[in-house]
Design a protein around this motif. Structure first.
Motif, PDB file in Angstrom:
ATOM      1  N   LEU A   5       0.837  -1.213   0.010  1.00 25.43           N
ATOM      2  CA  LEU A   5      -0.105   0.068   0.128  1.00 25.43           C
ATOM      3  C   LEU A   5       1.039   1.216  -0.020  1.00 25.43           C
ATOM      4  N   ILE A   6       0.844   2.019  -0.877  1.00 24.83           N
ATOM      5  CA  ILE A   6       1.604   3.236  -1.159  1.00 24.83           C
ATOM      6  C   ILE A   6       0.871   4.424  -1.578  1.00 24.83           C
ATOM      7  N   LEU A  19      11.019  -0.128  -4.503  1.00 22.68           N
ATOM      8  CA  LEU A  19       9.821  -0.549  -3.343  1.00 22.68           C
ATOM      9  C   LEU A  19       8.805  -1.009  -4.377  1.00 22.68           C
ATOM     10  N   LEU A  20       8.428  -0.598  -5.270  1.00 23.05           N
ATOM     11  CA  LEU A  20       7.442  -0.980  -6.390  1.00 23.05           C
ATOM     12  C   LEU A  20       8.035  -2.363  -6.823  1.00 23.05           C
ATOM     13  N   ALA A  21       9.053  -2.540  -7.264  1.00 25.64           N
ATOM     14  CA  ALA A  21       9.647  -3.588  -8.033  1.00 25.64           C
ATOM     15  C   ALA A  21       9.914  -4.995  -7.297  1.00 25.64           C
ATOM     16  N   ILE A  28      -2.807   1.504  -4.442  1.00 27.74           N
ATOM     17  CA  ILE A  28      -2.428   2.927  -4.342  1.00 27.74           C
ATOM     18  C   ILE A  28      -3.604   3.656  -3.456  1.00 27.74           C
ATOM     19  N   GLU A  29      -3.031   4.415  -2.589  1.00 27.66           N
ATOM     20  CA  GLU A  29      -4.416   5.189  -1.694  1.00 27.66           C
ATOM     21  C   GLU A  29      -5.026   6.109  -2.270  1.00 27.66           C
ATOM     22  N   ASP A 150       2.048  -4.770   3.481  1.00 24.28           N
ATOM     23  CA  ASP A 150       2.914  -3.927   3.759  1.00 24.28           C
ATOM     24  C   ASP A 150       2.664  -2.126   3.439  1.00 24.28           C
ATOM     25  N   ASP A 151       2.602  -1.656   4.407  1.00 23.88           N
ATOM     26  CA  ASP A 151       1.957  -0.199   4.279  1.00 23.88           C
ATOM     27  C   ASP A 151       3.090   0.951   4.445  1.00 23.88           C
ATOM     28  N   TYR A 152       3.408   1.364   3.219  1.00 23.43           N
ATOM     29  CA  TYR A 152       4.432   2.484   3.037  1.00 23.43           C
ATOM     30  C   TYR A 152       3.787   3.981   2.346  1.00 23.43           C
TER      31      TYR A 152
END
Length: 185
Positions: A5-6, A19-21, A28-29, A150-152
């Motif tokens: 989650l970004i 990070l996306l890779a 996507i928020e 994972d929440d980034y």
């Protein structure tokens, strides 16, 4: 499978893409508020004198308080021309710029009403150009916690000291324009 989650950013730094890779599913928020001091409407590019900040002006300016999805881009200034000229002057000599130039230029020629829409379209192009094989989903509303992965959100920030949970990302060293003048940025 673990998912990420970004937040959605404007021309995010390489740490965002590293990070996306690492994920095959990215959420996507889309229900959060517009936060100042983030990469939502600003980015940094390598310039001959160091990092150059580019900012997309938004309606409401510094007193802006609304959902990110509803945040409108201000066009009183010709920010698109400024950003495109900066990108061209800083990156024209970089490898492969000429191969991507026409596709990226369209973002600086057409008007988008909403910042979220502009950033989303630009991110989808970059993901395509990078050849990432990831499924993208979106939140319906904002929830403080995220239990499906994972929440980034709000961790990759211009001022890294403001993030509660900095991603531990080892960035690869690669050739950068102006590296001989400014060092690796």
């Amino acid at each position: 499978m673990q998912q990420l989650l970004i937040d959605l950013q404007y021309l995010p730094p390489i740490s965002y893409f590293v990070l996306l890779a690492q994920y095959h599913k990215v959420v996507i928020e889309s229900g959060d508020s517009f936060n100042k001091s983030t990469y939502r409407n600003r980015c940094y590019i390598a310039g001959p004198h160091g990092a150059l900040r580019l900012t997309i002006p938004v309606l409401g300016g510094k007193s802006h308080r609304m959902y990110y999805r509803d945040t409108q881009i201000a066009y009183e200034q010709d920010w698109q021309k400024n950003h495109w000229q900066s990108l061209c002057s800083c990156y024209r000599s970089s490898p492969y710029f000429e191969f991507y130039e026409d596709r990226i230029a369209t973002f600086y020629e057409q008007h988008y009403t909403y910042l979220y829409e502009f950033n989303h379209s630009l991110l989808m192009l970059i993901i395509e150009l990078l050849g990432f094989d990831i499924a993208i989903d979106y939140t319906d509303e904002y929830h403080k916690t995220f239990s499906q992965g994972d929440d980034y959100r709000d961790t990759i920030l211009p001022d890294a000291g403001k993030a509660d949970k900095q991603p531990q990302i080892e960035l690869p060293v690669y050739h950068q324009v102006f590296e001989n003048k400014t060092g690796f940025l």
